[in-house]
Design a protein around this motif. Sequence first.
Motif, PDB file in Angstrom:
ATOM      1  N   MET A 172      69.367  53.838  46.150  1.00  0.00           N
ATOM      2  CA  MET A 172      70.951  53.307  46.954  1.00  0.00           C
ATOM      3  C   MET A 172      70.854  51.983  45.236  1.00  0.00           C
ATOM      4  SD  MET A 172      68.853  51.261  50.114  1.00  0.00           S
ATOM      5  CE  MET A 172      70.037  50.427  50.377  1.00  0.00           C
ATOM      6  N   ARG A 173      72.052  51.666  46.199  1.00  0.00           N
ATOM      7  CA  ARG A 173      72.880  51.177  44.574  1.00  0.00           C
ATOM      8  C   ARG A 173      71.692  49.322  44.482  1.00  0.00           C
ATOM      9  NH1 ARG A 173      78.876  52.480  46.264  1.00  0.00           N
ATOM     10  NH2 ARG A 173      77.291  52.413  48.675  1.00  0.00           N
ATOM     11  N   THR A 174      72.241  48.829  43.437  1.00  0.00           N
ATOM     12  CA  THR A 174      71.468  47.156  43.543  1.00  0.00           C
ATOM     13  C   THR A 174      72.492  46.741  44.831  1.00  0.00           C
ATOM     14  OG1 THR A 174      72.570  46.549  42.056  1.00  0.00           O
ATOM     15  CG2 THR A 174      70.331  47.931  41.701  1.00  0.00           C
ATOM     16  N   LYS A 175      72.167  45.296  44.950  1.00  0.00           N
ATOM     17  CA  LYS A 175      73.458  45.199  45.928  1.00  0.00           C
ATOM     18  C   LYS A 175      74.188  44.186  44.797  1.00  0.00           C
ATOM     19  CE  LYS A 175      70.048  40.890  45.711  1.00  0.00           C
ATOM     20  NZ  LYS A 175      68.931  40.102  46.063  1.00  0.00           N
ATOM     21  N   GLN A 176      74.305  44.166  43.442  1.00  0.00           N
ATOM     22  CA  GLN A 176      75.499  43.548  42.590  1.00  0.00           C
ATOM     23  C   GLN A 176      76.056  44.774  42.304  1.00  0.00           C
ATOM     24  OE1 GLN A 176      71.706  43.154  42.164  1.00  0.00           O
ATOM     25  NE2 GLN A 176      71.649  41.268  42.171  1.00  0.00           N
ATOM     26  N   GLU A 177      75.336  46.478  42.278  1.00  0.00           N
ATOM     27  CA  GLU A 177      76.280  47.263  42.369  1.00  0.00           C
ATOM     28  C   GLU A 177      77.308  47.591  43.575  1.00  0.00           C
ATOM     29  OE1 GLU A 177      73.572  49.525  39.322  1.00  0.00           O
ATOM     30  OE2 GLU A 177      73.142  49.972  41.358  1.00  0.00           O
ATOM     31  N   LEU A 178      76.588  47.225  44.983  1.00  0.00           N
ATOM     32  CA  LEU A 178      77.665  47.222  45.489  1.00  0.00           C
ATOM     33  C   LEU A 178      78.235  46.519  45.919  1.00  0.00           C
ATOM     34  CD1 LEU A 178      77.625  48.635  48.775  1.00  0.00           C
ATOM     35  CD2 LEU A 178      75.941  47.781  49.744  1.00  0.00           C
ATOM     36  N   GLY A 179      77.704  45.379  45.901  1.00  0.00           N
ATOM     37  CA  GLY A 179      79.476  44.130  46.330  1.00  0.00           C
ATOM     38  C   GLY A 179      80.610  44.282  45.001  1.00  0.00           C
ATOM     39  N   ALA A 180      80.407  44.653  43.761  1.00  0.00           N
ATOM     40  CA  ALA A 180      81.330  45.192  42.710  1.00  0.00           C
ATOM     41  C   ALA A 180      82.208  45.959  43.337  1.00  0.00           C
ATOM     42  CB  ALA A 180      80.506  45.584  41.455  1.00  0.00           C
ATOM     43  N   ALA A 181      80.805  47.747  43.751  1.00  0.00           N
ATOM     44  CA  ALA A 181      82.350  48.599  44.601  1.00  0.00           C
ATOM     45  C   ALA A 181      82.895  47.863  45.967  1.00  0.00           C
ATOM     46  CB  ALA A 181      81.260  49.615  44.857  1.00  0.00           C
ATOM     47  N   ILE A 182      82.650  47.381  46.184  1.00  0.00           N
ATOM     48  CA  ILE A 182      83.475  46.677  47.720  1.00  0.00           C
ATOM     49  C   ILE A 182      84.664  46.198  46.559  1.00  0.00           C
ATOM     50  CG2 ILE A 182      83.596  45.425  49.475  1.00  0.00           C
ATOM     51  CD1 ILE A 182      79.896  45.955  50.115  1.00  0.00           C
ATOM     52  N   ARG A 183      84.424  44.993  46.057  1.00  0.00           N
ATOM     53  CA  ARG A 183      85.323  44.306  45.136  1.00  0.00           C
ATOM     54  C   ARG A 183      86.220  45.078  45.230  1.00  0.00           C
ATOM     55  NH1 ARG A 183      80.855  40.482  44.488  1.00  0.00           N
ATOM     56  NH2 ARG A 183      80.777  41.277  42.186  1.00  0.00           N
ATOM     57  N   ARG A 184      86.179  46.532  44.448  1.00  0.00           N
ATOM     58  CA  ARG A 184      86.678  46.814  43.561  1.00  0.00           C
ATOM     59  C   ARG A 184      87.863  48.462  44.122  1.00  0.00           C
ATOM     60  NH1 ARG A 184      83.515  49.247  40.375  1.00  0.00           N
ATOM     61  NH2 ARG A 184      82.584  51.138  41.814  1.00  0.00           N
ATOM     62  N   GLU A 185      86.522  48.780  45.189  1.00  0.00           N
ATOM     63  CA  GLU A 185      87.320  49.999  45.792  1.00  0.00           C
ATOM     64  C   GLU A 185      88.202  50.013  47.205  1.00  0.00           C
ATOM     65  OE1 GLU A 185      87.272  53.296  44.340  1.00  0.00           O
ATOM     66  OE2 GLU A 185      86.189  52.547  42.600  1.00  0.00           O
ATOM     67  N   ARG A 186      87.801  48.466  48.015  1.00  0.00           N
ATOM     68  CA  ARG A 186      87.801  48.898  48.807  1.00  0.00           C
ATOM     69  C   ARG A 186      88.038  48.872  50.171  1.00  0.00           C
ATOM     70  NH1 ARG A 186      88.070  43.053  47.010  1.00  0.00           N
ATOM     71  NH2 ARG A 186      90.200  42.111  47.599  1.00  0.00           N
ATOM     72  N   CYS A 187      86.467  49.992  49.819  1.00  0.00           N
ATOM     73  CA  CYS A 187      86.680  50.923  51.002  1.00  0.00           C
ATOM     74  C   CYS A 187      85.960  50.751  52.011  1.00  0.00           C
ATOM     75  CB  CYS A 187      85.764  52.339  50.177  1.00  0.00           C
ATOM     76  SG  CYS A 187      85.797  53.734  51.135  1.00  0.00           S
ATOM     77  N   ALA A 188      85.844  50.242  53.530  1.00  0.00           N
ATOM     78  CA  ALA A 188      85.081  49.774  54.247  1.00  0.00           C
ATOM     79  C   ALA A 188      85.976  50.962  56.144  1.00  0.00           C
ATOM     80  CB  ALA A 188      85.767  49.146  54.873  1.00  0.00           C
ATOM     81  N   ALA A 189      84.923  50.861  57.481  1.00  0.00           N
ATOM     82  CA  ALA A 189      85.641  50.801  57.931  1.00  0.00           C
ATOM     83  C   ALA A 189      85.283  49.359  59.416  1.00  0.00           C
ATOM     84  CB  ALA A 189      84.516  51.952  58.519  1.00  0.00           C
ATOM     85  N   LEU A 190      85.826  49.917  60.502  1.00  0.00           N
ATOM     86  CA  LEU A 190      85.961  48.734  60.959  1.00  0.00           C
ATOM     87  C   LEU A 190      85.748  49.104  62.589  1.00  0.00           C
ATOM     88  CD1 LEU A 190      86.795  45.351  61.948  1.00  0.00           C
ATOM     89  CD2 LEU A 190      89.497  46.528  62.512  1.00  0.00           C
TER      90      LEU A 190
END
Length: 309
Positions: free
Chosen positions: A1-19
């Motif tokens: 698993m990524r660190t939470k800092q790495e995961l947060g950076a990926a969310i801000r950078r890639e904006r990859c989500a499901a709803l």
Amino acid sequence: MRTKQELGAAIRRERCAALVVNAHSRRGRRLYEGARSRLTAAGFTLLGTYPVDRPDELERSLAEAADLGPDLLVAGGGDGTIGTAARLLAHRDIALGLLPLGTTNNFARTVGIPLDLDAAVAVLTDGKVIDVDLGLVGDMRFTNHVGIGLSADVMLTAPPRLKRVTGRLAYPVTALALLRRHRPLRATVRAEGREHEFVTHQLYVANGGFHAGRPITADANADDRLLVAYPVGGPSRRELLRDTARNAATGHRRTLGDDPFLAVRQLWLETDPPARVEVDGEPYGETPIRIGLDPNALRVMAAADSPDR
């Protein structure tokens, strides 16, 4: 698993989500399209969108959304929806994003998510990933609380239509109707080498910091490695009503050191007679039960200034 800092950076950078939105919840049906359009406008690529009209399809829809591999799974609905999503995402490399669209939104309040939809979406775009604890009753994880006694009876009988029309007022209305014939129970809590006994109509064991949309205490939260056990009133119905009102009015001024709160890491609970149990508003079974913690089990997208242990 990524660190939470790495995961947060990926969310801000890639904006990859499901709803996934519980369109059966009070606000979900009305706000689903607004949530989807706001996320798209904020730059999110939505790998999948799931407006769920039938409660029995919620868990499957959440699982399908998670299997798409998003960095962020955005769940819109009430505490039942959020609790289901939390159980699914525990110890996974996906952050849970919250859109509080339910009746009381206790978990969203606990982690500081605004109830306004635009503000909640702003947290998803500009926030950070934090770790929070989940409770454990048996092998079932929970976000907010375990209720023993009257609340379990209320959850089983509160009409869904009344919840949609009146919101969180549906619960006290149903409770008042049931209280006339409700009998108190004798609850024994064993924790940390001590035994505590209460005669009450209602006992809660909380992981989060809110109940019925109001603070439990000023210092209870979902990231403190503690459960909070407390009865509401004594054997009389009048005491239950008095303490319910008192808790709602003064919770923000009380602390975990005040009576009758027990702040512990795990506990064993039994009642005489055996009592119904609800977990985050869903029927679970009957006492006796063991309740514990799963520390730092869930990653949540929270405000940038949120505390994180």
